[in-house]
Design a protein around this motif. Structure first.
Motif, short mmCIF file in Angstrom:
data_model
loop_
_atom_site.label_atom_id
_atom_site.label_comp_id
_atom_site.label_asym_id
_atom_site.label_seq_id
_atom_site.Cartn_x
_atom_site.Cartn_y
_atom_site.Cartn_z
N ILE A 1 -37.35 -23.60 57.74
CA ILE A 1 -38.24 -22.48 57.41
C ILE A 1 -38.03 -22.05 55.95
CG2 ILE A 1 -36.65 -20.69 58.21
CD1 ILE A 1 -39.09 -19.17 59.28
N SER B 1 -45.07 -22.13 66.85
CA SER B 1 -45.26 -21.86 65.42
C SER B 1 -44.42 -22.76 64.52
CB SER B 1 -44.94 -20.39 65.12
OG SER B 1 -45.73 -19.53 65.90
N LYS C 1 -34.47 -24.57 65.86
CA LYS C 1 -35.43 -23.55 65.44
C LYS C 1 -35.09 -23.06 64.02
CE LYS C 1 -32.89 -19.78 67.70
NZ LYS C 1 -32.96 -18.68 68.69
N TYR C 2 -36.14 -22.78 63.27
CA TYR C 2 -36.03 -22.31 61.88
C TYR C 2 -35.33 -23.32 60.96
CZ TYR C 2 -36.18 -18.02 64.76
OH TYR C 2 -36.47 -17.08 65.71
N ALA D 1 -41.90 -23.78 59.52
CA ALA D 1 -42.73 -22.65 59.11
C ALA D 1 -42.51 -22.30 57.64
CB ALA D 1 -42.44 -21.44 59.99
N GLY E 1 -48.77 -23.63 65.43
CA GLY E 1 -48.97 -23.04 64.12
C GLY E 1 -49.87 -23.79 63.17
N ASP F 1 -38.70 -23.92 67.59
CA ASP F 1 -39.63 -22.90 67.13
C ASP F 1 -39.50 -22.69 65.62
OD1 ASP F 1 -40.17 -22.57 69.81
OD2 ASP F 1 -39.10 -20.66 70.00
N LEU F 2 -40.66 -22.59 64.94
CA LEU F 2 -40.71 -22.26 63.51
C LEU F 2 -39.88 -23.22 62.65
CD1 LEU F 2 -40.37 -18.44 64.10
CD2 LEU F 2 -42.31 -19.45 62.93
#
Length: 300
Positions: free
Chosen positions: A222, A265, A218-219, A245, A288, A241-242
């Motif tokens: 990002i 997302s 995750k991230y 992003a 997302g 997740d993300l």
């Protein structure tokens, strides 16, 4: 209240003891103190330096969070764990040395330390959580204190790598690296791209992910605002997740059929992205994508 001198009879400082002491600039902690609670100095926005006595063995989570003027910290050599968010958004902190006694670093410990340029970490770390260096754009120097146990290393002057299995000879997890790199080839022995591994690497334009990689945390990417395209190898089975992003220049990405899950997302804020190919069984709702993105489903 600007200065405090704690009595030598005190052995512990409780949770929130000095929280929101906005004018506190200086505090003396005697050697009698062995523990500092959670959020003890949170929001002490005028505190500039602190020395943690040599007999302190535990510091609670968020102990110095948002001490925005804290520039100097001396950590006790008795400390074994740096709890979650201990120095969260200490935006004036420039350099920190973690003693060789530290074996565990919690989540978001240095997140938001926007002036942090240098850190020294022992190689004997047994547990290291995600997002420890999120929003540390000036961090370019990571030094490893070599200990008998070697679980953590900084290699090629780029990669902070970790052994998830203490008995293994291979560093399999990538956590973070210098934030000012433009091009990078991840080493072929990496299996996991850790959470927030490349977060905020705004200059990153090109990256090569090895076929040894099985997961993207995750991230992971990002805020990589200069990244225009990325190739994900068929070895990858999950995207967190993300993960991508706010990759605001990303125009092209293909998800291989090996991927079984894409987190929430994952592509939020990727405004230039117009087309994406994903495995047939992947549900693209909630990942997302904007309405302008054409989704191409691959055959089973």
């Amino acid at each position: 209240l600007t200065k405090i001198s704690i009595l030598t009879s005190v052995t512990s400082i409780g949770d929130y003891a000095f929280s929101d002491c906005f004018t506190l600039t200086e505090i003396f902690i005697p050697t009698s103190v062995t523990s500092i609670g959670s959020s003890t100095f949170i929001n002490c926005i005028s505190l500039t330096k602190i020395s943690i006595p040599k007999f302190v063995t535990s510091i609670g989570s968020s102990a110095f969070a948002t001490c925005i003027k804290l520039a100097e910290v001396s950590i006790s050599a008795s400390i074994t764990t740096i709890e979650d968010s201990t120095f969260y958004y200490c935006s004036s902190l420039i350099e920190i040395l973690l003693p060789s006694t530290v074996t565990s670093i919690g989540d978001s410990v240095f997140s938001g330390c926007s002036s942090l340029t240098k850190i020294s970490i022992p190689s004997s770390i047994e547990s290291i959580k995600s997002s420890i260096f999120t929003k540390c754009p000036k961090l370019t120097q990571i030094s490893i204190i070599q200990c008998k146990i070697k679980r953590l290393d900084f290699i090629e002057d780029k990669f902070l790598v970790f052994k998830s299995d203490s008995k293994s000879e291979t560093y399999d997890t990538l956590f973070c690296f210098r934030k000012n790199i433009e091009t990078i080839n991840i080493p072929p022995f990496i299996k996991k791209i850790g959470s927030s591994a490349f977060s905020g690497c705004s200059k990153l334009k090109q990256i090569s992910i090895p076929t040894s990689a099985t997961s993207i945390g995750k991230y992971a990417f990002i805020g990589c605002s200069s990244l225009t395209e990325i190739s994900i190898p068929t070895s990858v089975t999950s995207i967190g997740d993300l993960a991508f992003a706010e990759c605001s220049s990303l125009t092209k990405i293909s998800i291989p059929s090996s991927v079984k899950s894409i987190g929430n997302s994952a592509f939020l804020g990727c405004s230039p992205l117009r087309e994406i190919s994903v495995p047939f069984n992947i549900n693209t709702e909630g990942i997302g994508l904007s309405e302008q993105v054409k989704v191409i489903k691959k055959d089973k």
